[in-house]
Design a protein around this motif. Sequence first.
Motif, PDB file in Angstrom:
ATOM      1  N   PHE A 169       0.830  -1.206   0.000  1.00  0.00           N
ATOM      2  CA  PHE A 169       0.000   0.000   0.000  1.00  0.00           C
ATOM      3  C   PHE A 169       0.867   1.260   0.000  1.00  0.00           C
ATOM      4  N   ILE A 170       1.892   1.283   0.861  1.00  0.00           N
ATOM      5  CA  ILE A 170       2.802   2.434   0.918  1.00  0.00           C
ATOM      6  C   ILE A 170       3.503   2.616  -0.429  1.00  0.00           C
ATOM      7  N   GLY A 171       3.898   1.501  -1.050  1.00  0.00           N
ATOM      8  CA  GLY A 171       4.547   1.575  -2.356  1.00  0.00           C
ATOM      9  C   GLY A 171       3.631   2.152  -3.426  1.00  0.00           C
ATOM     10  N   ILE A 172       2.358   1.754  -3.411  1.00  0.00           N
ATOM     11  CA  ILE A 172       1.390   2.274  -4.386  1.00  0.00           C
ATOM     12  C   ILE A 172       1.199   3.775  -4.200  1.00  0.00           C
ATOM     13  N   ILE A 173       1.027   4.208  -2.952  1.00  0.00           N
ATOM     14  CA  ILE A 173       0.863   5.638  -2.662  1.00  0.00           C
ATOM     15  C   ILE A 173       2.102   6.415  -3.112  1.00  0.00           C
ATOM     16  N   PHE A 174       3.259   5.849  -2.823  1.00  0.00           N
ATOM     17  CA  PHE A 174       4.524   6.465  -3.221  1.00  0.00           C
ATOM     18  C   PHE A 174       4.585   6.630  -4.737  1.00  0.00           C
ATOM     19  N   TYR A 175       4.138   5.617  -5.461  1.00  0.00           N
ATOM     20  CA  TYR A 175       4.137   5.673  -6.928  1.00  0.00           C
ATOM     21  C   TYR A 175       3.154   6.737  -7.432  1.00  0.00           C
ATOM     22  N   LEU A 176       1.957   6.787  -6.835  1.00  0.00           N
ATOM     23  CA  LEU A 176       0.912   7.678  -7.332  1.00  0.00           C
ATOM     24  C   LEU A 176       1.218   9.154  -7.082  1.00  0.00           C
ATOM     25  N   MET A 177       2.036   9.441  -6.074  1.00  0.00           N
ATOM     26  CA  MET A 177       2.343  10.834  -5.773  1.00  0.00           C
ATOM     27  C   MET A 177       3.071  11.528  -6.921  1.00  0.00           C
ATOM     28  N   VAL A 178       3.829  10.767  -7.712  1.00  0.00           N
ATOM     29  CA  VAL A 178       4.602  11.369  -8.803  1.00  0.00           C
ATOM     30  C   VAL A 178       3.702  11.854  -9.944  1.00  0.00           C
ATOM     31  N   PRO A 179       2.817  10.998 -10.491  1.00  0.00           N
ATOM     32  CA  PRO A 179       1.939  11.535 -11.546  1.00  0.00           C
ATOM     33  C   PRO A 179       1.002  12.634 -11.063  1.00  0.00           C
ATOM     34  N   ILE A 180       0.532  12.536  -9.815  1.00  0.00           N
ATOM     35  CA  ILE A 180      -0.363  13.567  -9.293  1.00  0.00           C
ATOM     36  C   ILE A 180       0.344  14.922  -9.235  1.00  0.00           C
ATOM     37  N   SER A 181       1.666  14.920  -9.089  1.00  0.00           N
ATOM     38  CA  SER A 181       2.415  16.183  -9.025  1.00  0.00           C
ATOM     39  C   SER A 181       2.330  16.964 -10.337  1.00  0.00           C
ATOM     40  N   LEU A 182       1.969  16.291 -11.426  1.00  0.00           N
ATOM     41  CA  LEU A 182       1.865  16.961 -12.732  1.00  0.00           C
ATOM     42  C   LEU A 182       0.479  17.549 -12.987  1.00  0.00           C
TER      43      LEU A 182
END
Length: 320
Positions: A169-182
Motif C-alpha cells: 500500500f505504501i509503495g502504491i501511494i509512493f508511486y501515485l504521488m509522482v503523476p499527481i504532481s503533474l
Amino acid sequence: MAEKKVEFRQIRDFGQVIGSTFEFLKGQYKPLIAAIFKNTLLLLCLTMVALGALIYLIYTISSFPGTSEEYIIPAFAIGTVAFVVLMVFGVQYNSTVFEFIKAYVEGEEEIGNKVSEAVKSNFWRNLGTHVGLVLVAIVVFLIPYFIMLGLIFAASNSPVAIFLTAIIFIGIIFYLMVPISLYLPVRYFEDVDIATAAKRCFYLIREKWWLTFGVIFVIQIIQSGITYIFILPIYVVFIASTFLNFDNPENLEAASESMVIFMVVIYSLMLIIMLFTYVLIQTGVAMQYFNLKEHKESTGLLGRIENMGSTTQEEDEETY
C-alpha cells in the motif's frame, strides 16, 4: 546584451532539467517574486494574523484547562478562517507561478501585468483546479486504501500478510504521488477538464516515472535545505535559551509564555521563506512537464520546424 531565453519545450535529461530550472530562475526570479507579492501579499498578512491568533488560543486552552470551554469556539472559528485564507493564498501563489511560466513560454511582453490579469480573471477556475486536485488525490489514494483494508481483513490471522499488504500500500501511494504532481501544470498549460488532466498525468509519466521522481526529489531536497538554513538558527537560539532557564522556575514560566511568540514568529517566517523558495519546486515540476510532453508529443520541435518553414517562405518572398 539581451538575456538568453530558456526554452521550456525541449527534451532534457535529468541534469539538464535541474540546470534549466535554475537558469530560468536566475533570469526571472525577481519579476516572478514581484508578481507573487503583488497577488498574495494581503493574503499572506491575513494568514499570519490568523495563525498567530490560533496559536495563542491553543496555548491558552492547553495552559489553563478551566478556560477551554470559553475559548474552544473562537479557536475553531479562527482555525476555519486560517484554513480558508491559507487555501486561497495557496491558490493565488500557484496560479501566479504557473501563469508567469505560461506567459514566458508563449513569449508575452509585460509578463507581470499579464499574470495579474490572468490570476484575477481566472480565480474561480483556479480555485476549482485546486479543489479538483484534492478530489483526484482522494479518489486515487482511496482506491488502494480500500483494497488494502480488504486484504488485511482477509489475512487477519497472518501478521506477515498484513505487513506485506501495508508495504504494498505504501509503495502504491509512493508511486501515485509522482503523476499527481503533474496535475497543476497540465490544468494550467493545457486548459483541460479535471478528468482529462488526471489521465494526462498518468500518460505523461509512463516510462518516465524514475526521471520525474528524481527531479522532484532533488529539487525538494534543495528547497528544504534552503528553507532550514534560515529557520534552524532560530530553533537553536530558542532551545538554548530554554535550557538555560531550567534552574529558575520564574524564568522557565516566562520561557513557556514566550513559546507563543516564538511559534507565531517561526510560522510567519516559514511562510515568508517558503514564498521565496517554493517557486523552485513549481518551476522544476513545470520544466519536467514540458520535458515529458516533448518526449511524448514533440510539440516544441514541431513548432520550431513550422517557424523555420514560415521564416524561410517569408525570406523567399522578400527576395522575389
